[in-house]
Design an enzyme around this catalytic site. Structure first.
Site, PDB file in Angstrom:
ATOM      1  N   GLY A  42       1.643  -2.822  14.349  1.00 32.16           N
ATOM      2  CA  GLY A  42       2.567  -1.823  13.818  1.00 32.16           C
ATOM      3  C   GLY A  42       1.948  -1.186  12.581  1.00 32.16           C
ATOM      4  O   GLY A  42       0.743  -1.302  12.345  1.00 32.16           O
ATOM      5  N   ALA A  44       2.142  -2.075   9.527  1.00 38.15           N
ATOM      6  CA  ALA A  44       1.615  -3.051   8.584  1.00 38.15           C
ATOM      7  C   ALA A  44       0.372  -3.757   9.125  1.00 38.15           C
ATOM      8  O   ALA A  44      -0.533  -4.086   8.362  1.00 38.15           O
ATOM      9  CB  ALA A  44       2.691  -4.081   8.251  1.00 38.15           C
ATOM     10  N   GLY A  45       0.328  -3.979  10.427  1.00 39.73           N
ATOM     11  CA  GLY A  45      -0.832  -4.653  11.007  1.00 39.73           C
ATOM     12  C   GLY A  45      -1.917  -3.652  11.395  1.00 39.73           C
ATOM     13  O   GLY A  45      -3.090  -3.828  11.067  1.00 39.73           O
ATOM     14  N   SER A 284      19.680   8.051  13.222  1.00 36.90           N
ATOM     15  CA  SER A 284      19.005   8.062  11.930  1.00 36.90           C
ATOM     16  C   SER A 284      19.931   8.395  10.764  1.00 36.90           C
ATOM     17  O   SER A 284      20.815   9.240  10.860  1.00 36.90           O
ATOM     18  CB  SER A 284      17.876   9.082  11.944  1.00 36.90           C
ATOM     19  OG  SER A 284      17.438   9.307  10.633  1.00 36.90           O
ATOM     20  N   ARG A 331      23.028   1.941   2.454  1.00 39.99           N
ATOM     21  CA  ARG A 331      23.431   1.398   3.752  1.00 39.99           C
ATOM     22  C   ARG A 331      24.439   0.267   3.671  1.00 39.99           C
ATOM     23  O   ARG A 331      25.399   0.233   4.441  1.00 39.99           O
ATOM     24  CB  ARG A 331      22.191   0.896   4.474  1.00 39.99           C
ATOM     25  CG  ARG A 331      21.310   2.037   4.835  1.00 39.99           C
ATOM     26  CD  ARG A 331      20.057   1.586   5.498  1.00 39.99           C
ATOM     27  NE  ARG A 331      19.335   2.786   5.905  1.00 39.99           N
ATOM     28  CZ  ARG A 331      18.148   2.790   6.469  1.00 39.99           C
ATOM     29  NH1 ARG A 331      17.526   1.640   6.686  1.00 39.99           N
ATOM     30  NH2 ARG A 331      17.590   3.908   6.810  1.00 39.99           N
ATOM     31  N   GLU A 426       7.417  -5.708   7.378  1.00 39.56           N
ATOM     32  CA  GLU A 426       8.757  -6.291   7.441  1.00 39.56           C
ATOM     33  C   GLU A 426       8.705  -7.824   7.508  1.00 39.56           C
ATOM     34  O   GLU A 426       9.673  -8.501   7.163  1.00 39.56           O
ATOM     35  CB  GLU A 426       9.511  -5.724   8.652  1.00 39.56           C
ATOM     36  CG  GLU A 426      10.997  -6.032   8.623  1.00 39.56           C
ATOM     37  CD  GLU A 426      11.811  -5.344   9.713  1.00 39.56           C
ATOM     38  OE1 GLU A 426      11.350  -4.325  10.268  1.00 39.56           O
ATOM     39  OE2 GLU A 426      12.916  -5.820  10.004  1.00 39.56           O
ATOM     40  N   ARG A 436      17.424  -2.764   1.621  1.00 38.34           N
ATOM     41  CA  ARG A 436      16.333  -1.783   1.641  1.00 38.34           C
ATOM     42  C   ARG A 436      16.906  -0.371   1.706  1.00 38.34           C
ATOM     43  O   ARG A 436      17.852  -0.122   2.446  1.00 38.34           O
ATOM     44  CB  ARG A 436      15.441  -2.014   2.856  1.00 38.34           C
ATOM     45  CG  ARG A 436      14.388  -0.955   3.023  1.00 38.34           C
ATOM     46  CD  ARG A 436      13.453  -1.241   4.165  1.00 38.34           C
ATOM     47  NE  ARG A 436      14.052  -1.122   5.474  1.00 38.34           N
ATOM     48  CZ  ARG A 436      14.277   0.041   6.094  1.00 38.34           C
ATOM     49  NH1 ARG A 436      13.970   1.185   5.517  1.00 38.34           N
ATOM     50  NH2 ARG A 436      14.816   0.057   7.301  1.00 38.34           N
TER      51      ARG A 436
END
Ligand SMILES: Cc1cc2nc3c(=O)[nH]c(=O)nc-3n(C[C@H](O)[C@H](O)[C@H](O)COP(=O)(O)OP(=O)(O)OC[C@H]3O[C@@H](n4cnc5c(N)ncnc54)[C@H](O)[C@@H]3O)c2cc1C
Ligand code: FES
Lengths: 638, 257
Positions: A42, A44-45, A284, A331, A426, A436
């Site tokens: 993703g 991050a990876g 969204s 949120r 995450e 978040r």
């Protein structure tokens, strides 16, 4: 266990620069000799794998999908934050830092969050250079929109497909490195354990999901960018495959798990339609730029067609309760407010679990075309699922599990409590505290992946003597054997119930007792139900077929087995945190008007749980949070 | 509603498959197609049989994992819709539904409805990128991009890499997939330096993977869940021809000193 955050000393603005200078470097000629394993493709990876290879490391990257481009980051819709201040509306790095700390209800580290805000501007530059087609104004400059919890317009977007475009940027960079031979990609491969040798992470054990072969890969360092664990609730906005196995296995090998109960419930999702429901679909948050949230003022009106309810009989409850942020309240606050009005019996749609998100006024103001340009694909998606046309009737929405702020504990270098095991995106706990803000996960994933971990890995490798590990080292063999045993044990149960039926039941329990509102009584109940259900799972689950083939029931079973254990830890954490903060709302701790009531005196810390052995209660370690640059205050969006 | 399914079952890459018949009972029109298959699979497991294997992940039409031939049509009857977003209300009560994997020489079947689409990744690896190493990028607003160009790039970049275009094409060509990436990057100023090289290398890779040639049937555009336009193929052909005409010998990188 000692928790050393390793936040550099000195003023906030100088910490990262100072640290970058002090970190050890690896000689360019030596980098190729070092292998780094990246689990996850993703943001991050994938970004980390591509960048490490560009730097010269030998990288092995793993994902469970058939292609790295399908990682769950692809599904992010709304946008990515950056403190560019292109709109000249008063934004700055400090403001983004401040908004994130406050949005997280003062449960994140100042040092990490400031670095995130600093790095945000480089991310946009990098992505544009790669060809990410962000939305633009007629003059050719980048466009921005607003997201919840902020009063500036700092969110960059690519229609409703921001995650897709950012991930494709990272994926393309990754494939570029694959073609150069710097990255070897292992798709359809699931990591099932971390290999620890002499106290350091030196590899992983994986299962080839096509052949079923179980194999070990060794390396000098391991990075987990394996995403969030929202699917512990069964129904969530996460992709069906998203799971906690990688981080859970690491936890059981000694990585502390931080703030497991911090879960984000997103206010705008399509409500549950029936028993067959397999996942929930997010609408969204960007829709709240133009959509107005309301329910009828009177219960009697709930069954009426929304367009037949006159203006005077509508309660625009977010605008009423939070006049300065209105529909763009954060949120956690918007979700709880929706639950509250539904609990009062004023919800709409099946089972009274829904509120309206109405574009009528916006369409009058800017016209249908403009709204279609902004949200066309989201409207289409909504109509496809619900068979209702949101240009004509207001959408119905309800909160759903969306994101997990908790994750493996990491220090400033993004290293877990297992030396050599780094965690990005995450999967770690680092930057969002107890809640978040919208458009900040993509920012964090890419900050970690492109700009932080590639450097801190160098520091680790450069400052550590890493002896070669032999494939037949007893610790390697033992880990591999443990993985085989576990797979065989699952297959050997041969019970009567499907994996999905267990997962659904676990999810219902978690949603009921560890969801939007939690109480000590409910959490204790969950802590009785979950172990019983887990025992039943290990006695009665039915997995057809063998381990030596593509077996989707087996994959699912392994993940659900880990979710059971994680669920228990989440409830324990939620029970121990006798305060309300961000997404963690304990009904016992609220202000007279129903807002979250923190207890800063007792709970200004990160709860890092340590595995103490099967059947033993986990050990709670505390990392105190120190605020030197912002004053703790009650979060107000009124 | 009730349906009769005829599903391709194949235990592994080297075995022969067959069509098997299943009854799907009490299907709600609000279910997605994959939720309907979930219910059938639950029944199969309860009856002690292997569930039908199919790829899926996001179930929101964006990851490109899912994909099957439904009554001979890639992703089924709804236009611009991936299988996971197809809803049962599109089918008649009592209907028969034929479900098969993508059929293409370049996509070998792994099991049941699951195929190997690794060839698509290799096409991207051949050149579907802009070589912008991390770090050192200039300020984003120093590269103004006309809104029209940016919109064109986004239209092409919407491709989810599901492979429906290949499955729908009578020739099994991957031209729409390849052209979408060439068009996305080629529409942007950042994509210009590598434009010729990109088209050259991606097209050659596509040919070497066993995909067929494009003869402009247009079936790909019909099947594409993101409705990518076949006009992108014209752009690919232009860039490919351009790259051949403009081909210059590549000098090795770097010096010797
Ligand atoms: C519907 C939706 C919309 C969102 N919209 C936004 C938004 O607009 N803005 C925003 O900032 N955030 C958004 N988010 C949140 C954001 O998308 C995610 O938090 C973020 O993309 C996570 O990225 P990641 O790289 O950490 O993990 P992921 O993208 O989930 O990647 C995980 C990777 O790990 C691999 N993996 C996992 N476990 C294993 C294992 N055991 N073995 C091998 N591989 C494994 C997977 O294959 C995958 O490659 C949204 C989230 C959802 C669900
Ligand atoms: S499951 Fe992701 S596109 Fe269908």
């Amino acid at each position: 266990m000692e928790l050393r955050s390793k936040i550099p000393s000195g003023p906030l603005e100088k910490k990262w620069d100072k640290h970058r200078f002090e970190m050890k470097l690896v000689n360019p000629a030596n980098k190729r000799k070092h292998t780094v394993i990246v689990v996850g493709s993703g943001l991050a990876g994938g970004a980390a794998a591509a960048t490490l290879s560009e730097l010269g490391y030998n990288v092995k990257c793993f994902c469970f999908q058939d292609s790295p481009r399908r990682a769950h980051s692809i599904a992010a819709q709304g946008g990515i934050n950056a403190a560019k201040n292109y709109q000249n509306d008063g934004d700055s790095i400090f403001r983004l830092f401040y908004d994130t700390i406050k949005g997280g209800d003062f449960r994140a580290r100042e040092g990490n969050v400031y670095r995130l805000a600093q790095t945000s501007v480089n991310i946009i530059d990098q992505c544009v250079a790669q060809g990410v087609p962000f939305a633009r104004e007629y003059g050719g400059l980048l466009a921005n929109r607003s997201f919840g919890g902020a009063q500036v317009s700092r969110t960059f977007y690519a229609r409703g497909q921001t995650g897709q475009q950012l991930l494709l940027g990272a994926y393309q960079a990754l494939e570029k490195e694959v073609s150069k031979g710097g990255v070897t990609m292992y798709p359809r491969t699931e990591m099932l354990d971390v290999v620890i040798v002499n106290g350091r992470a030196r590899g992983i054990v994986v299962r080839d999901m096509v052949s079923g072969a179980i194999e070990t890969h060794l390396a000098d360092a391991v990075i987990l960018g394996t995403g969030g664990y929202g699917n512990v609730f069964f129904l969530s906005t996460n992709a069906k495959g998203s799971n906690a196995t990688a981080i859970w296995r690491a936890y059981k090998r000694g990585a502390a798990f931080a703030n497991p109960c911090f879960t984000q419930i997103h206010p705008t999702c399509i409500p549950v339609a029936g028993e067959h429901q397999s996942k929930l679909t997010l609408m969204s948050e960007s829709l709240r730029n133009d959509g107005r949230v309301w329910v009828p003022k009177r219960k009697e009106d709930c069954a009426k067609a929304p367009n037949a309810i006159p203006e005077a009989d509508r309660d625009y409850y977010l605008e009423r309760k939070y006049p300065s942020f209105g529909n763009l309240s954060p949120r956690d606050i918007a979700s709880r407010a929706a639950k509250e009005v539904c609990d009062e019996g004023r919800g709409v749609g099946p089972g009274g679990r829904g509120v309206y998100l109405d574009f009528g006024d916006a369409i009058k103001r800017v016209g249908v075309d403009k709204i279609a340009e902004r949200y066309g694909n989201l409207f289409e998606m909504y109509q496809r699922i619900t068979d209702e046309n949101p240009y004509e009737v207001p959408m119905r929405i309800y909160p759903a599990v969306h994101y997990t702020m908790g994750g493996l504990w990491v220090d400033y270098n993004l290293m877990s409590t297992i030396p050599g095991l780094h965690v990005t995106g995450e999967a770690n706990f680092s930057d969002h505290g107890a809640n978040r803000l919208g458009a900040s996960a993509l920012m964090q994933g890419l900050a970690d992946g492109y700009f932080i971990v590639p450097l801190t890995i160098g520091d680790y490798i450069g400052s550590t003597k890493l002896e070669p590990v032999a494939a037949d080292h007893p610790d390697v063999q033992a880990t591999e054997a443990a993985v085989r045993d576990r797979v065989n044990k699952l297959l050997a149960v041969k019970g009567t119930r499907t994996v999905t039926s267990f997962h659904r039941e676990l999810g219902r329990t978690m949603w009921e007792y560890c969801g939007m509102a939690r109480s000590a009584e409910g959490l204790r109940k969950a802590l009785e139900i979950i172990p019983k259900l887990r025992d039943e799972f290990w006695r009665d689950v039915r997995i057809p077929g063998t381990g030596a083939e593509l077996n989707q029931s087996l994959e699912h079973a392994g993940r659900v087995a880990d979710f059971f254990e994680l669920a228990e830890l989440m409830c324990l954490d939620a029970l121990h945190r006798e305060e309300s903060c961000g997404g963690h709302f304990r009904v016992e701790h609220q202000t007279p008007d129903g807002e979250a009531l923190r207890d800063d005196e007792h709970f200004t810390y990160v709860a890092a749980w340590e595995f103490a052995g099967e059947g033993k209660p986990p050990v709670l370690n505390k990392e105190p949070l120190v605020f030197e640059n912002v004053a703790l205050s009650q979060r107000s969006y009124k | 509603m009730n349906l009769t399914l005829h599903v391709w079952r194949q235990t592994g890459p080297d075995t022969n498959g067959t069509m098997e018949r299943y009854e799907a009972r009490d299907v709600s029109p609000d279910m997605s197609f994959l939720e309907m298959l979930d219910v059938v699979n639950e029944g199969l497991v309860e009856a002690g049989q292997m569930p039908i294997a199919f790829d899926h992940d996001c179930r929101e039409g964006i990851c490109g994992s899912c994909g099957m031939m439904i009554n001979g049509v890639a992703h089924g009857p709804s236009k611009g819709t991936a299988t996971c977003q197809l809803h049962m209300r599109t089918f008649e009560d009592g209907a028969s539904v034929y479900i098969e994997p993508w059929r293409s020489r370049a996509f070998p079947v792994i099991k049941d409805l699951v195929v190997n689409r690794g060839a698509l990744d290799r096409i991207i690896a051949a050149g579907g990128f802009i070589s912008a190493q991390t770090g050192g990028a200039q300020d984003a607003n120093n590269i103004p991009v006309a809104k029209q160009d940016s919109d064109d790039a986004m239209d092409a970049a919407a491709c989810i890499g599901c492979g429906a275009c290949v499955a729908a094409c009578p020739n099994g060509s991957a031209s729409l997939f390849t052209a979408a990436k060439i068009s996305h990057l080629g529409a942007l100023p950042q994509g210009q330096p590598e434009r010729n090289r990109r088209a050259q290398r991606m097209v050659l890779q596509m040919d070497s993977e066993g995909f067929g040639h494009c003869t402009l049937y247009g079936e790909c555009q019909e099947a594409c869940p993101k409705e990518i336009s076949i006009d992108t193929i014209a752009r690919m052909n232009r860039d490919f021809v351009g790259s051949t005409v403009a081909a210059r010998e590549e000098k090795a990188l770097g010096g010797t000193g």
